[in-house]
Design a protein around this motif. Structure first.
Motif, PDB file in Angstrom:
ATOM      1  N   ILE A 144      -3.369 -65.819 -19.274  1.00 54.68           N
ATOM      2  CA  ILE A 144      -2.781 -64.767 -20.103  1.00 54.68           C
ATOM      3  C   ILE A 144      -2.492 -63.528 -19.261  1.00 54.68           C
ATOM      4  CG2 ILE A 144      -3.261 -63.150 -21.989  1.00 54.68           C
ATOM      5  CD1 ILE A 144      -4.773 -65.468 -23.355  1.00 54.68           C
ATOM      6  N   GLU A 165       2.120 -62.457 -28.972  1.00 54.56           N
ATOM      7  CA  GLU A 165       1.596 -63.822 -29.060  1.00 54.56           C
ATOM      8  C   GLU A 165       0.424 -64.013 -28.094  1.00 54.56           C
ATOM      9  OE1 GLU A 165       1.818 -67.316 -31.192  1.00 54.56           O
ATOM     10  OE2 GLU A 165       3.235 -65.662 -31.358  1.00 54.56           O
ATOM     11  N   ILE A 217      -3.517 -65.164 -28.788  1.00 55.00           N
ATOM     12  CA  ILE A 217      -4.263 -66.205 -28.059  1.00 55.00           C
ATOM     13  C   ILE A 217      -5.591 -65.645 -27.576  1.00 55.00           C
ATOM     14  CG2 ILE A 217      -4.283 -67.728 -26.046  1.00 55.00           C
ATOM     15  CD1 ILE A 217      -1.237 -67.836 -26.213  1.00 55.00           C
ATOM     16  N   ASP A 236      -7.885 -65.578 -30.437  1.00 55.72           N
ATOM     17  CA  ASP A 236      -8.353 -66.934 -30.766  1.00 55.72           C
ATOM     18  C   ASP A 236      -9.473 -67.367 -29.819  1.00 55.72           C
ATOM     19  OD1 ASP A 236      -6.612 -67.314 -32.881  1.00 55.72           O
ATOM     20  OD2 ASP A 236      -5.039 -68.183 -31.627  1.00 55.72           O
ATOM     21  N   ILE A 265      -4.653 -72.454 -30.220  1.00 52.81           N
ATOM     22  CA  ILE A 265      -4.472 -71.894 -28.867  1.00 52.81           C
ATOM     23  C   ILE A 265      -3.408 -72.694 -28.113  1.00 52.81           C
ATOM     24  CG2 ILE A 265      -5.589 -71.561 -26.621  1.00 52.81           C
ATOM     25  CD1 ILE A 265      -8.223 -71.111 -28.227  1.00 52.81           C
ATOM     26  N   ARG A 295       0.157 -72.027 -29.549  1.00 55.52           N
ATOM     27  CA  ARG A 295       0.641 -70.686 -29.206  1.00 55.52           C
ATOM     28  C   ARG A 295       0.977 -70.592 -27.715  1.00 55.52           C
ATOM     29  NH1 ARG A 295      -3.322 -67.164 -33.213  1.00 55.52           N
ATOM     30  NH2 ARG A 295      -1.808 -67.017 -34.907  1.00 55.52           N
ATOM     31  N   MET A 296       0.177 -71.262 -26.902  1.00 55.33           N
ATOM     32  CA  MET A 296       0.452 -71.275 -25.473  1.00 55.33           C
ATOM     33  C   MET A 296       1.784 -71.978 -25.201  1.00 55.33           C
ATOM     34  SD  MET A 296      -1.150 -70.209 -22.646  1.00 55.33           S
ATOM     35  CE  MET A 296      -2.942 -70.303 -22.804  1.00 55.33           C
TER      36      MET A 296
END
Length: 211
Positions: free
Chosen positions: A133, A154, A158, A161, A181, A184-185
């Motif tokens: 990230i 976004e 993550i 999360d 996760i 979204r990734m």
């Protein structure tokens, strides 16, 4: 005679003005030519610097993409079923069962496996995913990834999360979090502006990922 002298003086003045203008024009032309020569000499160097900068930005994007792929592969590995038990790999380290929640190795095969999977979860999510990230955010700020504020948000989701993921959750809740996760990734990855050729070029130039 006075009129003729006046005309002659005006003509001389005009000639002097024209000469000064010609001298100015000549100086301007010399300066222009000098700057043009300078620009022609510097152009290759500036082009090289621009290419190096673009390559660095692309490298950031490729690294972020590949790191995200590793996280997704790690999540898929946790979601795999154990052929012997039929349970998904993460389940042995998840749930309100003594020895599973704590991640402490118990003097049983199940306890040892629980500890190993728990460590795998920690390494994948607490370290690898968060580092990914950070890479994505850094690449995004310099324009390398090609996505903006929407995906910055976004990435924040993550992070949230990951922070809320707890091995004391039920198997169902933990699996749902892993899938959230992962999805979204994937969504963020789809916005990264790189091609397969970009990835191959980087691997050829730096196969060990050192540069």
């Amino acid at each position: 005679k006075l009129g003729l002298a006046k005309q002659q003086k005006e003509q001389e003045s005009l000639l002097a003005t024209a000469k000064r203008q010609a001298d100015i024009d000549a100086d301007v032309e010399k300066f222009r030519q000098k700057e043009q020569i300078k620009a022609e000499i510097e152009a290759p160097e500036k082009q090289r610097e621009l290419q190096e900068e673009q390559k660095l930005e692309k490298k950031k994007a490729v690294n972020a993409f590949m790191s995200a792929q590793e996280v997704i592969s790690g999540i898929d590995n946790l979601l795999k079923k154990d052929p012997k038990t039929g349970s998904k790999r993460f389940e042995v380290a998840v749930g309100p069962v003594q020895g599973r929640a704590s991640g402490m190795a118990l003097p049983t095969k199940k306890g040892e496996k629980s500890f190993q999977i728990n460590q795998e979860i920690k390494t994948l999510l607490a370290q690898k995913a968060l580092n990914t990230i950070t890479e994505m955010k850094n690449a995004s700020r310099t324009g390398a990834t090609g996505f903006g504020a929407m995906n910055e948000k976004e990435l924040g989701l993550i992070e949230a999360d990951i922070a809320s993921l707890d091995t004391r959750l039920s198997d169902e809740a933990f699996e749902a979090s892993l899938n959230r996760i992962k999805n979204r990734m994937k969504k963020v990855m789809s916005q990264i502006d790189i091609t397969e050729q970009d990835r191959l070029s980087l691997q050829q130039e730096d196969p060990l990922g050192i540069l």
